[in-house]
Design a protein around this motif. Structure first.
Motif, short mmCIF file in Angstrom:
data_model
loop_
_atom_site.label_atom_id
_atom_site.label_comp_id
_atom_site.label_asym_id
_atom_site.label_seq_id
_atom_site.Cartn_x
_atom_site.Cartn_y
_atom_site.Cartn_z
N PHE A 48 31.18 -2.15 61.36
CA PHE A 48 30.14 -1.93 62.52
C PHE A 48 28.76 -2.13 61.88
CE2 PHE A 48 31.38 2.23 61.46
CZ PHE A 48 30.21 3.03 61.29
N ASP A 49 28.48 -2.47 60.59
CA ASP A 49 27.35 -2.33 60.20
C ASP A 49 26.82 -3.86 59.81
OD1 ASP A 49 29.51 -2.76 57.88
OD2 ASP A 49 27.51 -2.69 56.67
N GLU A 50 25.58 -3.83 59.87
CA GLU A 50 24.94 -5.49 59.51
C GLU A 50 24.07 -5.43 58.35
OE1 GLU A 50 25.39 -8.21 61.68
OE2 GLU A 50 25.74 -7.39 63.25
N ILE A 51 24.52 -4.55 57.36
CA ILE A 51 23.84 -4.48 55.98
C ILE A 51 24.60 -5.52 55.20
CG2 ILE A 51 23.27 -2.83 54.31
CD1 ILE A 51 23.78 -0.47 56.52
N GLY A 52 23.70 -6.06 54.41
CA GLY A 52 24.11 -6.96 53.30
C GLY A 52 24.89 -8.11 53.91
N ASP A 53 25.57 -8.71 52.89
CA ASP A 53 26.68 -9.65 53.22
C ASP A 53 27.76 -9.19 53.27
OD1 ASP A 53 26.94 -9.29 50.48
OD2 ASP A 53 26.28 -11.38 50.01
N THR A 54 28.43 -7.95 53.17
CA THR A 54 29.70 -7.34 53.06
C THR A 54 30.35 -7.08 54.33
OG1 THR A 54 29.02 -5.28 52.37
CG2 THR A 54 29.58 -6.69 50.58
N HIS A 55 29.19 -6.39 55.14
CA HIS A 55 29.99 -5.55 56.26
C HIS A 55 31.20 -4.97 56.14
CE1 HIS A 55 26.78 -8.15 57.98
NE2 HIS A 55 27.16 -9.36 57.49
N ASP A 56 31.26 -4.16 55.15
CA ASP A 56 32.55 -3.72 54.76
C ASP A 56 32.70 -2.03 55.10
OD1 ASP A 56 30.85 -2.66 52.95
OD2 ASP A 56 32.23 -3.14 51.18
N LEU A 57 31.65 -1.65 56.08
CA LEU A 57 31.76 -0.24 56.43
C LEU A 57 33.09 0.31 56.90
CD1 LEU A 57 30.43 2.64 56.55
CD2 LEU A 57 29.18 1.86 58.34
N LYS A 58 33.67 1.27 56.34
CA LYS A 58 34.68 1.79 57.07
C LYS A 58 34.56 3.16 57.47
CE LYS A 58 39.74 3.00 56.90
NZ LYS A 58 40.98 3.12 56.06
N LEU A 59 34.66 3.61 58.50
CA LEU A 59 34.57 5.12 59.00
C LEU A 59 35.82 5.68 58.98
CD1 LEU A 59 32.42 7.50 59.61
CD2 LEU A 59 32.84 6.65 61.97
N ASN A 60 35.95 6.80 58.28
CA ASN A 60 37.10 7.64 58.22
C ASN A 60 36.63 9.24 58.97
OD1 ASN A 60 39.19 6.37 56.85
ND2 ASN A 60 37.89 6.41 55.36
N GLN A 61 37.16 9.68 59.92
CA GLN A 61 36.52 10.72 60.69
C GLN A 61 37.55 11.98 61.05
OE1 GLN A 61 34.37 11.42 64.81
NE2 GLN A 61 32.81 11.23 63.41
N TYR A 62 37.23 13.16 60.62
CA TYR A 62 38.17 14.32 61.08
C TYR A 62 37.74 14.97 62.16
CZ TYR A 62 40.25 12.15 56.84
OH TYR A 62 40.49 11.39 55.79
N GLN A 63 38.35 15.40 63.37
CA GLN A 63 37.76 16.08 64.27
C GLN A 63 38.50 17.41 64.38
OE1 GLN A 63 37.77 13.61 67.47
NE2 GLN A 63 35.84 12.48 67.06
N ILE A 64 37.91 18.35 64.84
CA ILE A 64 38.75 19.68 65.10
C ILE A 64 37.74 20.11 66.50
CG2 ILE A 64 39.85 20.21 62.89
CD1 ILE A 64 37.79 22.32 62.46
N GLY A 65 38.47 20.92 67.30
CA GLY A 65 37.91 21.48 68.30
C GLY A 65 38.65 22.09 69.24
N PHE A 66 38.47 22.49 70.50
CA PHE A 66 39.10 23.14 71.75
C PHE A 66 38.85 22.24 72.91
CE2 PHE A 66 38.32 26.54 68.55
CZ PHE A 66 39.53 27.23 68.44
N ARG A 67 40.08 22.43 73.59
CA ARG A 67 40.20 21.66 74.96
C ARG A 67 40.51 22.71 75.91
NH1 ARG A 67 43.16 17.19 74.96
NH2 ARG A 67 45.00 18.37 76.24
N TRP A 68 39.93 22.46 77.20
CA TRP A 68 40.23 23.31 78.30
C TRP A 68 40.47 22.59 79.72
CZ3 TRP A 68 35.95 23.85 75.07
CH2 TRP A 68 35.89 25.07 74.08
N LYS A 69 41.75 23.08 80.08
CA LYS A 69 42.24 22.34 81.08
C LYS A 69 41.78 22.99 82.29
CE LYS A 69 46.33 21.65 83.88
NZ LYS A 69 48.02 21.73 83.84
N LEU A 70 40.73 22.01 83.13
CA LEU A 70 40.20 22.51 84.57
C LEU A 70 40.95 22.40 85.70
CD1 LEU A 70 36.74 20.99 83.76
CD2 LEU A 70 37.37 23.17 83.40
N LEU A 71 41.78 21.07 85.83
CA LEU A 71 42.73 21.15 87.09
C LEU A 71 44.01 20.63 86.20
CD1 LEU A 71 40.31 18.86 89.11
CD2 LEU A 71 40.85 21.08 89.43
#
Length: 196
Positions: free
Chosen positions: A173-196
């Motif tokens: 998703f990058d436009e940098i240089g001529d490789t455009h080889d950016l890969k993003l690894n993301q780890y998420q933690i959090g809480f969920r609350w059911k409303l309905l």
């Protein structure tokens, strides 16, 4: 400190919710709630250093139960992803200056959810990602550093009671240089609350 583009996020969230509800024939089998947590992002690519940077995400979830053990789950969210550009791009015209970048995304995963026990489920599926602040980052030649068109990636995760864990992956998703080889690894933690 840059302001988050909450108006864009809220509009995207509203459109997503309307589309989600108009597609589904019955509301009796739907759970609706909110979620929030932190993320750790590790970019890999020629012009980025794989250093874990902490960001955040907030959003909602809509779960449509098809059976007692299987559901479809949409999770529209606003995500602040922090990544670090390295020295490699500072000397080329279509490079990016070194430093931390806070990229804001609208994410819309659509997961298949397999419920193993009442408080434990596995999720996974495709994810749509749209950068909201693409104009904030410019290459040395003045062009935008990140692609403003939406990109698809994927996510995997666990729901354990009100706690969630997600791994998400997004490429090129990058436009940098001529490789455009950016890969993003993301780890998420959090809480969920059911409303309905």
């Amino acid at each position: 400190m840059k302001q988050y583009n909450l108006n864009k996020f809220l509009k995207s969230l509203a459109v997503s919710a309307v589309l989600f509800f108009t597609v589904l024939p019955s509301f009796a089998q739907i759970d609706i709630g909110i979620s929030g947590g932190v993320n750790l992002s590790k970019p890999d690519g020629t012009y980025f250093r794989s250093a874990g940077k902490v960001g955040l995400q907030v959003g909602a979830f809509l779960t449509y139960h098809l059976t007692d053990h299987f559901a479809l789950q949409g999770e529209p969210s606003f995500n602040v992803t922090r990544i670090r550009a390295n020295d490699e791009g500072k000397s080329i015209s279509n490079g990016l200056n070194k430093g931390n970048k806070s990229v804001q995304f609208f994410n819309l995963p659509l997961y298949a959810k397999l419920k193993i026990t009442p408080n434990f489920a596995i999720v996974g599926g495709p994810e749509y990602n749209k950068i909201l602040n693409d104009g904030d980052f410019r290459l040395n030649d003045g062009a935008e550093a990140f692609k403003d068109s939406g990109r698809f990636g994927y996510g995997l995760g666990l729901d354990i009671g009100n706690f969630y864990f997600r791994y998400r992956s997004l490429k090129k998703f990058d436009e940098i240089g001529d490789t455009h080889d950016l890969k993003l690894n993301q780890y998420q933690i959090g809480f969920r609350w059911k409303l309905l």
